[in-house]
Every structure is written in C-alpha cells, then in structure tokens.
Design a protein around this motif. Sequence first.
Motif, PDB file in Angstrom:
ATOM      1  N   PRO A 151      -1.405  15.346 -16.767  1.00  0.00           N
ATOM      2  CA  PRO A 151      -0.487  14.292 -17.233  1.00  0.00           C
ATOM      3  C   PRO A 151       0.942  14.812 -17.318  1.00  0.00           C
ATOM      4  O   PRO A 151       1.186  15.930 -17.802  1.00  0.00           O
ATOM      5  N   ILE A 152       1.888  14.013 -16.859  1.00  0.00           N
ATOM      6  CA  ILE A 152       3.277  14.473 -16.812  1.00  0.00           C
ATOM      7  C   ILE A 152       3.834  14.695 -18.204  1.00  0.00           C
ATOM      8  O   ILE A 152       4.732  15.538 -18.399  1.00  0.00           O
ATOM      9  N   ASN A 153       3.314  13.988 -19.231  1.00  0.00           N
ATOM     10  CA  ASN A 153       3.789  14.233 -20.597  1.00  0.00           C
ATOM     11  C   ASN A 153       3.464  15.651 -21.050  1.00  0.00           C
ATOM     12  O   ASN A 153       4.266  16.309 -21.724  1.00  0.00           O
ATOM     13  N   ASP A 154       2.258  16.145 -20.689  1.00  0.00           N
ATOM     14  CA  ASP A 154       1.907  17.531 -21.010  1.00  0.00           C
ATOM     15  C   ASP A 154       2.822  18.492 -20.265  1.00  0.00           C
ATOM     16  O   ASP A 154       3.255  19.518 -20.801  1.00  0.00           O
ATOM     17  N   ALA A 155       3.115  18.168 -19.000  1.00  0.00           N
ATOM     18  CA  ALA A 155       4.001  19.020 -18.206  1.00  0.00           C
ATOM     19  C   ALA A 155       5.407  19.022 -18.795  1.00  0.00           C
ATOM     20  O   ALA A 155       6.085  20.060 -18.814  1.00  0.00           O
ATOM     21  N   LYS A 156       5.865  17.863 -19.301  1.00  0.00           N
ATOM     22  CA  LYS A 156       7.197  17.791 -19.903  1.00  0.00           C
ATOM     23  C   LYS A 156       7.289  18.671 -21.149  1.00  0.00           C
ATOM     24  O   LYS A 156       8.294  19.359 -21.383  1.00  0.00           O
ATOM     25  N   ARG A 157       6.230  18.658 -21.981  1.00  0.00           N
ATOM     26  CA  ARG A 157       6.234  19.513 -23.167  1.00  0.00           C
ATOM     27  C   ARG A 157       6.294  20.988 -22.768  1.00  0.00           C
ATOM     28  O   ARG A 157       6.976  21.796 -23.405  1.00  0.00           O
ATOM     29  N   PHE A 158       5.567  21.328 -21.702  1.00  0.00           N
ATOM     30  CA  PHE A 158       5.608  22.694 -21.179  1.00  0.00           C
ATOM     31  C   PHE A 158       7.022  23.028 -20.697  1.00  0.00           C
ATOM     32  O   PHE A 158       7.559  24.106 -20.981  1.00  0.00           O
ATOM     33  N   LEU A 159       7.662  22.099 -19.972  1.00  0.00           N
ATOM     34  CA  LEU A 159       9.000  22.331 -19.451  1.00  0.00           C
ATOM     35  C   LEU A 159      10.025  22.453 -20.585  1.00  0.00           C
ATOM     36  O   LEU A 159      10.933  23.295 -20.533  1.00  0.00           O
ATOM     37  N   HIS A 160       9.893  21.616 -21.593  1.00  0.00           N
ATOM     38  CA  HIS A 160      10.838  21.669 -22.710  1.00  0.00           C
ATOM     39  C   HIS A 160      10.739  23.016 -23.437  1.00  0.00           C
ATOM     40  O   HIS A 160      11.753  23.582 -23.880  1.00  0.00           O
ATOM     41  N   LYS A 161       9.535  23.530 -23.539  1.00  0.00           N
ATOM     42  CA  LYS A 161       9.328  24.814 -24.224  1.00  0.00           C
ATOM     43  C   LYS A 161       9.955  25.967 -23.455  1.00  0.00           C
ATOM     44  O   LYS A 161      10.521  26.890 -24.052  1.00  0.00           O
ATOM     45  N   HIS A 162       9.870  25.914 -22.121  1.00  0.00           N
ATOM     46  CA  HIS A 162      10.284  27.067 -21.314  1.00  0.00           C
ATOM     47  C   HIS A 162      11.594  26.855 -20.564  1.00  0.00           C
ATOM     48  O   HIS A 162      12.164  27.812 -20.049  1.00  0.00           O
ATOM     49  N   ASP A 163      12.071  25.595 -20.508  1.00  0.00           N
ATOM     50  CA  ASP A 163      13.257  25.339 -19.691  1.00  0.00           C
ATOM     51  C   ASP A 163      14.093  24.217 -20.308  1.00  0.00           C
ATOM     52  O   ASP A 163      14.606  23.350 -19.612  1.00  0.00           O
ATOM     53  N   ALA A 164      14.239  24.245 -21.616  1.00  0.00           N
ATOM     54  CA  ALA A 164      14.932  23.160 -22.320  1.00  0.00           C
ATOM     55  C   ALA A 164      16.389  23.043 -21.899  1.00  0.00           C
ATOM     56  O   ALA A 164      17.001  21.977 -22.042  1.00  0.00           O
ATOM     57  N   ALA A 165      16.966  24.118 -21.381  1.00  0.00           N
ATOM     58  CA  ALA A 165      18.377  24.095 -20.993  1.00  0.00           C
ATOM     59  C   ALA A 165      18.675  23.063 -19.916  1.00  0.00           C
ATOM     60  O   ALA A 165      19.810  22.630 -19.756  1.00  0.00           O
ATOM     61  N   HIS A 166      17.640  22.629 -19.183  1.00  0.00           N
ATOM     62  CA  HIS A 166      17.867  21.687 -18.087  1.00  0.00           C
ATOM     63  C   HIS A 166      17.434  20.266 -18.433  1.00  0.00           C
ATOM     64  O   HIS A 166      17.186  19.452 -17.563  1.00  0.00           O
ATOM     65  N   GLY A 167      17.340  19.985 -19.739  1.00  0.00           N
ATOM     66  CA  GLY A 167      17.217  18.602 -20.166  1.00  0.00           C
ATOM     67  C   GLY A 167      15.822  18.053 -20.322  1.00  0.00           C
ATOM     68  O   GLY A 167      15.659  16.827 -20.377  1.00  0.00           O
ATOM     69  N   PHE A 168      14.820  18.881 -20.447  1.00  0.00           N
ATOM     70  CA  PHE A 168      13.455  18.360 -20.625  1.00  0.00           C
ATOM     71  C   PHE A 168      13.162  18.128 -22.103  1.00  0.00           C
ATOM     72  O   PHE A 168      13.542  18.926 -22.947  1.00  0.00           O
TER      73      PHE A 168
END
Length: 577
Positions: free
Chosen positions: A560-577
């Motif tokens: 699910p993309i929501n799970d992927a977004k949480r992963f992205l926000h944790k590791h790459d928040a600088a790019h707006g996730f």
Amino acid sequence: MAHRTPSPDRSLRTGALVVAVDTGDPARPVEPELAELEALAEASGVKSVGTIVQRRARVDPSTLVGTGKAHEIAELAQSLRAALVLVLNDLRPRQRKNLEKIILLPIVDRTMLILDVFARHARSREGKLQVELAQLRYRQSNLIGAGADLSRLGGGIGTRGPGETKLEVDRRRIQARISILNKQLEEVRRQRTTRRGNNGREHLAALVGYTNAGKTSLLNCLARSKAFVADQPFATLDPTVRRVWFGEGRYVRIVDTVGFITDLPKDLLNAFRATLEELAEADLLVHVVDASNPDWPRQMTAVENTLAALHLESQRCVVAFNKCDSVEEIPHRGQSLAVSARTGAGLAQLKAAIASALLLLGACAQPKPADDAFVAAAARLRPATILLTMNVPGDTKKSGPDTEYASGVVVASGNWGSDILTVEHALENTWNRVATIGNKRKVPFRIIARDGDLDVALVRTAAKNLPVATLGSSADARPGASIGLLGYPIPDEFDNEGLGLATSLNSGRVSALRREAIEVTLPIVPGESGGPVFLAATGEVIGIAESRFEDERSIGFALPINDAKRFLHKHDAAHGF
C-alpha cells in the motif's frame, strides 16, 4: 593414470579422432551424421584430425568396435597426437570403460558432445539450470569414469557445467542436486505461464526446426531485431520473443526456440521441457527447413519425430524452406513456402500464410481498444518508471554471477539527483547496481534505506531532474477499482540491445484489501516487481508491485502506498513526504 585426461587447453590445440560404427541402417546414413558430429566438435572448440568408420552388422557389446579395431584406433590416435576420441555412436558405461583401457584417452560420445555444446552456449540462468540438470541426469545414468582413477579430472568436453562427478560420489548427493534444479525449473515454468497470461490478447507463432536451419535469422528479418546469430549448431538455447507487425495495428508474437537434432538426447529433452512448453502454447508452428542442406528430408523427419515426442504432431503448422537463395532447385513439401532470411525473398508470402492460418483461429492479434484515460495515465507515469539491474551470486563458482532485474518508480528528483522506490527483496545480496534512465542512459545507484518487513527500499542515483510519479492514497484502492501496472518484463525474452526498451503495461482490478497488502487480479513477474500500481482513471500510484502469487492464480500483491509514504517520510522527509 593422469596421462589419460588432457589439460583444459590440450584438446583445443591437438584435436580429436572421430570414430563411427556404420551398421547399414538406411534411416541413419553415417556420412551426414559424421558431418554433424564434426560441426558439433567445432562448436565445442575441438577440431577433427582424423576419421575412422567401421562397417559391421551390429556394434560390439564390449567395446563397440571390437578389440582389434580398438587397438588400431589407439595407434592412429597416438600418431595423430589426438587429445580425445569422439564417438558418433552412444556408448554404454561398460563400452566406454573398456575402450579407455585400450585407447588411454578420454572417450566422448555424441550425447556428451551435445551436452558440452549446450553448456558452452547457455547464457541465461534458466539455460544454465537446464544444461546442468541434463548433465547430472546423464552422469547419474552412466557413472562417468576414466579407468582406474574413477574420475573425470581436468577440463574439456564432458567436464563443463556442474563440474566433475567422481564414480564413488554417493548417488544421493547427485539426486539431491537434481531435486533442487527441478524445483528451480518448476519456478521458471510457473513464471513462463504467468508471462503467457500477460500477453493473452496476441497470438503466438513458434519457429521450430533443425539446428542451424536459420530460425533466428528469419526471426530477425521478420521483426527487424538483432538477436544473436551464429553459423553453428545450437547457437540459440533460450527462447527469444519478438512482436511482428502484420499491418493495421495487428501484431503476432513470434518465438524462436532451441533447435532440434536427430535423436536429441532424452536428458536434454526432459531438462528443456520448461522451454519447449512455449511450443505447446503456440497457436501456430512455423517449421523452418534448411533448403541448402541436401540431407533436409532426414532433418525434417527428425524435427517431426521430436514434435511427436512432445505430443505436438497435431499442432497447426506452416513449412518454410529457408536459404532458398543458395540452391538452384527449391525443395517442396505439400503447401510449403520458399524464403530467404538473407535476401528477404518470400517473407511477404510467409507473413500472409501466418496471418491466414491465425485468421482461422480468430482475428489476428487485434489489440483491445484501451480507455483513453488509462492510456494517458500510463503515458504520464512511464517516464518515472525505471529499470534496475543488479548482479547476484550464481549457482556455482564456475557459472559466475547472474543478473537480476526489478522495476522502480521515481518519487523525488532535483539538481541533487533522484530517489527511486522499489522492493527490498530484489536488492538482497546484489552488487553492480545500475538504473536505466530514458531507456538508454545507465547510471549506478546506491541503497539509502530499506525495510525488510514492509519489503520496500529507497535507492538514490545521480541522475538529475527526472519525471516524478504522483503518489495517491491507499484509501482509493477499493475492491473493484480499475488499475494498471507499469514495469519491465523479465529480460530473458529480449537481447541485450533491446533490454529496457519496452516497459510492460498490464491492466486489472483490486480484488481485496489486506492489512499488509493490496490484492490485485493481475500477475506480477519478478522483472515487474517494484513497479507502480496505479489507478486507471487518474494515474495516481496506490501501491508498489511485489512478485508474490497465491494458489497459482493470476493474483499479485502490492505494498500500500500509504505504508510506503510513512517509510519515505521516516527516511527522506527532506523531499516532502
């Protein structure tokens, strides 16, 4: 007894003495088969330095040729400085052992030679698995030994592939390896079934024929492709599929498969069943015959016998005599066609015959009209879908590393580079990681974050300002929603020049929502793992494809993309996730 087995290069330097027993069977004339054996030897890097043909009513059960003739062969081999003896006839273990006691050189029969050619020409992981399985089955049934030392040491014909096998090695160890290979090939068979399901809207025509009849050249001519071609036996082992345009938006997939030969060894036939299943799924067979070979009737019969062994004798078939530019009198059989892959002569008639035969089955590969919104959504998302290529450890040290593939989707990009989201399992134990940008530019990438529980990873490449996918919401992944999957098909169907040039586009629906995954009614093969699953109406990405299946159905799963977004926000928040 070390002098019995040459060093790896000795056979290539001094060549082989060819031996044959002619029993006078009119169905098996010895002259053309000797020519084939020498061609096989050349393909294996060995040159014939002499030939002995013995004519007798039946072969000697002890030494094949008789004790006196065996001593004569030993003397001639020594005078010619031969490194090994090639025998046209298949040998029993007892005959081989008795001959090696007299000749004091490795004895290689026709089956061993064919297996060695296959081992040399196997390029894909699948091909290597199939060759290794055939060699192990052959060695298991024949218990290859070289006289008193009971082993095949060194290199050369009969030792490539899975490595040496000593006579005293426990049969259970060989059987254990065969069981592993069978399981791996069963996975290959399942993946092929899935890929065939992906392309169910287009008809499939399979090129069959005797080895070196020009099937791959004909495929290249029909599809304007550049698949590997060589004037030698069994240059093609892995199936090569190309889409051929038949006019007015109509396409037919044409597959080139491994060539046949008289009495193709059963071990090879059984090992390559996963590959030959392409023939059973074909709507039409195109039997390519070498018109320039005066022995074409025997070759044609050998192909027909092999097709019968595969239970394909009733398959719809078109016969095409190739290389007709090289003969004055063109052969003919029934409603056969005359073509030339070299000059292009007769290709229009061949395409017309294929189209006519397929029209009897229904419309010739007319693409199903797609919804305009779906096509537009896929077109917007395609530039953000990336092919990832990695090296992984091979099955054996001798085989070297294998190549694995996955898809990924660009989720952030700028002057600093680009971040690509993909599946974590595709990156395990990999190196030489490369992303293909714009279908041609290859740039390395590195892993910056990964989560094995979610099976998701984020990789970064130096490529700047790439198109970025629009990430939607998992809440929109309602059961019944129309979806699409963009990815890259497994590249063993494409040559190196075509790698990455054609993304795959599959359509389906959301079938169920699970806590950890979106269940989708479309198959996902490993090359498409990591590709974006998107809503057909908007093009928004709602999941990341994973190559998992359930109960052999066309069911795939997406993170699910929501799970992927949480992963992205944790590791790459600088790019707006």
